[in-house]
Design a protein around this motif. Structure first.
Motif, mmCIF file in Angstrom:
data_model
loop_
_atom_site.group_PDB
_atom_site.id
_atom_site.type_symbol
_atom_site.label_atom_id
_atom_site.label_comp_id
_atom_site.label_asym_id
_atom_site.label_seq_id
_atom_site.Cartn_x
_atom_site.Cartn_y
_atom_site.Cartn_z
ATOM 1 N N SER A 30 -4.529 2.027 -2.305
ATOM 2 C CA SER A 30 -3.402 2.912 -2.618
ATOM 3 C C SER A 30 -3.831 4.120 -3.445
ATOM 4 C CB SER A 30 -2.320 2.136 -3.370
ATOM 5 O OG SER A 30 -2.732 1.800 -4.682
ATOM 6 N N LEU A 48 2.963 1.588 -3.444
ATOM 7 C CA LEU A 48 2.147 2.003 -4.584
ATOM 8 C C LEU A 48 1.646 3.436 -4.429
ATOM 9 C CD1 LEU A 48 0.046 -1.216 -5.308
ATOM 10 C CD2 LEU A 48 1.957 -0.303 -6.633
ATOM 11 N N ALA A 49 1.255 3.825 -3.222
ATOM 12 C CA ALA A 49 0.770 5.188 -2.995
ATOM 13 C C ALA A 49 1.854 6.212 -3.301
ATOM 14 C CB ALA A 49 0.259 5.338 -1.568
ATOM 15 N N ALA A 90 -4.988 -3.754 -0.699
ATOM 16 C CA ALA A 90 -3.914 -2.764 -0.580
ATOM 17 C C ALA A 90 -3.748 -1.974 -1.864
ATOM 18 C CB ALA A 90 -2.608 -3.473 -0.213
ATOM 19 N N GLU A 125 2.379 6.353 -7.013
ATOM 20 C CA GLU A 125 1.290 7.042 -7.707
ATOM 21 C C GLU A 125 1.402 8.552 -7.576
ATOM 22 O OE1 GLU A 125 -2.557 5.234 -6.658
ATOM 23 O OE2 GLU A 125 -1.404 3.420 -6.254
ATOM 24 N N THR A 185 -0.412 4.275 -11.299
ATOM 25 C CA THR A 185 -1.845 4.146 -11.018
ATOM 26 C C THR A 185 -2.562 3.383 -12.116
ATOM 27 O OG1 THR A 185 -1.799 6.285 -9.873
ATOM 28 C CG2 THR A 185 -3.953 5.417 -10.482
ATOM 29 N N ALA A 243 -2.977 7.737 -2.189
ATOM 30 C CA ALA A 243 -2.116 8.634 -2.952
ATOM 31 C C ALA A 243 -2.751 10.014 -3.088
ATOM 32 C CB ALA A 243 -1.838 8.042 -4.326
ATOM 33 N N LEU A 250 0.824 -1.210 0.000
ATOM 34 C CA LEU A 250 0.000 0.000 0.000
ATOM 35 C C LEU A 250 0.861 1.264 0.000
ATOM 36 C CD1 LEU A 250 -2.626 1.621 0.418
ATOM 37 C CD2 LEU A 250 -2.466 1.096 2.852
ATOM 38 N N VAL A 304 -1.095 -0.498 -10.760
ATOM 39 C CA VAL A 304 -2.121 -0.967 -9.827
ATOM 40 C C VAL A 304 -3.035 -1.980 -10.510
ATOM 41 C CG1 VAL A 304 -4.146 -0.262 -8.508
ATOM 42 C CG2 VAL A 304 -2.057 1.088 -8.377
#
Length: 499
Positions: free
Chosen positions: A213, A167-168, A209, A171, A178, A217, A164, A182
Motif C-alpha cells: 500500500s 490503506l493506499a 497488502a 495514505e 502510513t 499510495a 491494499l 500500516v
C-alpha cells in the motif's frame, strides 16, 4: 415490524441525533482558517474541480475523506462558517460510528467506548483539538475499516485487495495512516502468526497488502499530480535529536491529557471534575489494554490493533518534531478511537455486578458531558464587525495574515475574500500553505486592502511594502489599510511545493 429492521432504524436515528449533537458542539468553537480552507477546498470540489487544481495543501491532504464531506457541507450550507461546523460534526460522527461498528456486542461495550469519545468534549481545550475543524481524527476511519477487513473478511479472496486499496487511499489522505496505521496492521499480523504458531495464508497476504500500500499510495499520488491535482508541502519526517526527547515526553503526556479532557490548568470544583473524569478514562484505557494483552488469544482484532497502535502513535509523536509545538495535540487525535476500543475491554466479564456499575457510571458521565458541551454558547465571530465595515466600505477583495484570511472569507459567506500572505522581511509572499494560486493573479483579482491583527503583521510592515495607504480604519482589534492600487501586483509568488 421485524426486530432487525427496528434495530437498524434505531441505529440510523441514533446516528442522525449524534451528528446533530456533535455539530452543535462544533458550533461552540470559533471558525479557524484551517477549517475554513477545508470548506473552500470542498466548495471547489463540489463545483467541478475534483482534483483541486491550483491548490497548495498542507503536509496532509485529507483528500479522501474530509474534503468530500466538506463538499457535501458546502453544497448544503454554502461556503459559510456553518459548513465548517457541519463538516467537523459529520466527520466526528463517522469516527464514532466506525468505532462502535468494531464492537460486536453492542450495548454493553458501546457505553465505555462512547465515554472515551464524547466525555472529552466537555473540556474547551479538548474541543479545540478534536472538533474545532478538520484534523487527524477522521483518518482513523481508514484504520478502523482495515481492522474490520482483517477480522471479518479474512476468508474472502478479495480481502487483501480491499485492504491494499483502503490503506493506499488513506495514505494519500493522511500520513498518519502510513506511519502508524500500516505499521499497526503489519505488527498485528506478525504477532498473530507467532501466537498461533502457524504460517497460514491469511496473515502473510495481509502483510503483503499493507507493505504494497505504501508504493501504491505514492503511485496514486503521482498519477494525481500528473493529471494536474493539488500540490502539497512535504511532511517533516525527521526524528528529533535525543537531547529533546525528555521535553517531548512531557509534551506527549500533555497531549494525551488534552485528548482525554484534563489538559488545561485550572482550579476549583470544575477542575476537580475534569481531573476525575480524565483519570477515570485513562484508567479504563490502561486496564483494557492490559486485559487485551493478557487474553491475547481470545481478544478480537480491533482490540489487538488498538493495543499496538496507541503506544505506537505516542512513540511516533514523541520522536517527531511535532511534539516540539507547545500545546499541540492535533497530531494525536487519530488514536482516540483506539483508546475507546481498549476502554471497552476494561471490566472483566466475570465481574457482572461491578461491570454493570462501571457501565452505568460511564453512561451517566457521558450523558452529563454531552449535555454540558451542547449547552455551551455558540462561539462569537471575531470578525463580524470587520466584515460589516468592509461591506459598508464596498471592499470585497484583500489580503492578510493566514490566521485572519480564510476565516474572514468563510464568515462572510464568501462575500468578502481575504487571501493569506506572509511577511518575508522586506515584502510579502503568497502563503504557500492551504491556499490556491489563482487567488493571487493580479489580472483577475483586485486586492485593495490589507487587514492586520494583534500578534501578526504590523501596519508599519504593510506600509514599508506597499507605501502609505489612501485610508486607514480601526475596526475592533483590526487595522484595515486601504490602497488605491492592486496590492497583488507587489505580492511575490511562492515556490510550488513538490510534495
Amino acid at each position: 415490524m421485524p426486530s432487525p429492521v427496528r434495530r437498524r432504524l434505531l441505529i440510523g436515528a441514533g446516528i442522525v441525533l449524534l451528528a446533530a449533537l456533535l455539530t452543535r458542539v462544533a458550533w461552540t468553537e470559533p471558525t479557524l482558517s484551517d477549517g475554513s480552507n477545508t470548506i473552500l477546498e470542498g466548495w471547489d470540489f463540489a463545483h467541478g474541480d475534483v482534483l483541486l487544481h491550483g491548490w497548495i495543501l498542507s503536509d496532509v491532504s485529507f483528500y479522501a475523506l474530509e474534503i468530500p464531506v466538506a463538499a457535501f457541507s458546502a453544497v448544503a450550507l454554502g461556503g459559510s462558517s456553518a459548513a465548517v461546523h457541519l463538516t467537523a460534526g459529520l466527520v466526528y460522527t463517522l469516527v464514532v460510528a466506525c468505532t462502535l461498528w468494531c464492537l460486536r456486542d453492542r450495548a454493553p461495550r458501546w457505553t465505555l467506548a462512547l465515554a472515551v469519545l464524547l466525555v472529552p468534549l466537555s473540556d474547551a481545550v479538548a474541543r479545540k483539538a478534536l472538533i474545532s475543524g478538520v484534523d487527524h481524527l477522521g483518518s482513523s476511519v481508514f484504520i478502523l475499516l482495515a481492522t474490520l477487513i482483517v477480522e471479518r473478511l479474512r476468508d474472502r479472496w478479495c480481502a487483501a485487495w480491499l485492504l491494499l486499496l483502503l490503506l493506499a487511499v488513506g495514505e494519500v489522505s493522511d500520513g498518519f495512516v502510513t506511519y502508524v496505521g500500516v505499521c499497526a496492521v503489519i505488527g498485528l499480523c506478525c504477532w498473530q502468526m507467532l501466537a498461533e504458531r502457524r504460517l497460514a495464508w491469511d496473515y502473510p497476504r495481509f502483510i503483503a497488502a499493507a507493505l504494497l500500500s505504501v508504493p501504491a499510495a505514492r503511485h496514486l499520488r503521482s498519477e494525481l499530480r500528473h493529471l494536474g491535482a493539488y500540490a502539497m508541502s512535504s511532511p517533516n519526517t525527521v526524528i528529533s535529536p535525543r537531547s529533546e526527547w525528555m521535553a517531548h515526553l512531557r509534551s506527549t503526556w500533555f497531549g494525551l491529557r488534552v485528548l482525554l479532557g484534563f489538559g488545561q490548568v485550572g482550579s476549583g470544583f470544575a477542575r476537580l471534575c475534569e481531573l476525575a473524569l480524565g483519570w477515570s478514562l485513562l484508567v479504563l484505557i490502561v486496564l483494557g489494554g492490559s486485559r487485551t494483552l493478557w487474553h491475547w488469544r481470545t481478544s478480537r482484532e480491533p482490540q489487538r490493533i488498538a493495543v499496538l497502535l496507541v503506544p505506537g502513535a505516542l512513540l511516533a509523536y514523541l520522536l517527531s518534531e511535532q511534539s516540539s509545538i507547545a500545546g499541540n495535540a492535533f497530531d494525536l487525535a487519530g488514536m482516540l478511537p483506539f483508546c475507546a476500543l481498549l476502554a471497552a475491554e476494561a471490566p472483566p466479564g466475570r465481574w457482572a455486578v461491578g461491570r454493570g456499575a462501571v457501565r452505568f457510571a460511564a453512561g451517566a458521565m457521558t450523558a452529563s458531558a454531552v449535555v454540558f458541551a451542547v449547552a455551551q454558547p455558540a462561539a462569537a465571530t471575531d470578525s463580524s464587525g470587520l466584515i460589516a465595515r468592509l461591506r459598508a466600505l464596498h471592499l470585497s477583495y484583500g489580503i492578510s495574515d493566514y490566521g485572519t484570511a480564510s476565516s474572514t472569507t468563510v464568515d462572510s459567506d464568501l462575500e468578502v475574500a481575504v487571501r493569506a500572505v506572509v511577511w518575508n522581511g522586506g515584502g510579502f509572499d503568497v502563503y504557500g500553505w492551504e491556499t490556491r494560486t489563482p487567488w493571487y493573479s493580479a489580472a483577475t483579482h483586485d486586492a485593495r486592502f490589507f487587514v492586520t491583527s494583534p500578534g501578526g503583521t504590523t501596519p508599519a510592515e504593510v506600509e514599508s511594502a506597499f507605501g502609505r495607504p489612501a485610508a486607514m480604519y480601526r475596526i475592533d482589534e483590526y487595522e484595515v489599510l486601504v490602497y488605491s492600487y492592486n496590492l497583488l501586483t507587489r505580492v511575490e509568488p511562492s515556490a510550488l511545493p513538490t510534495g
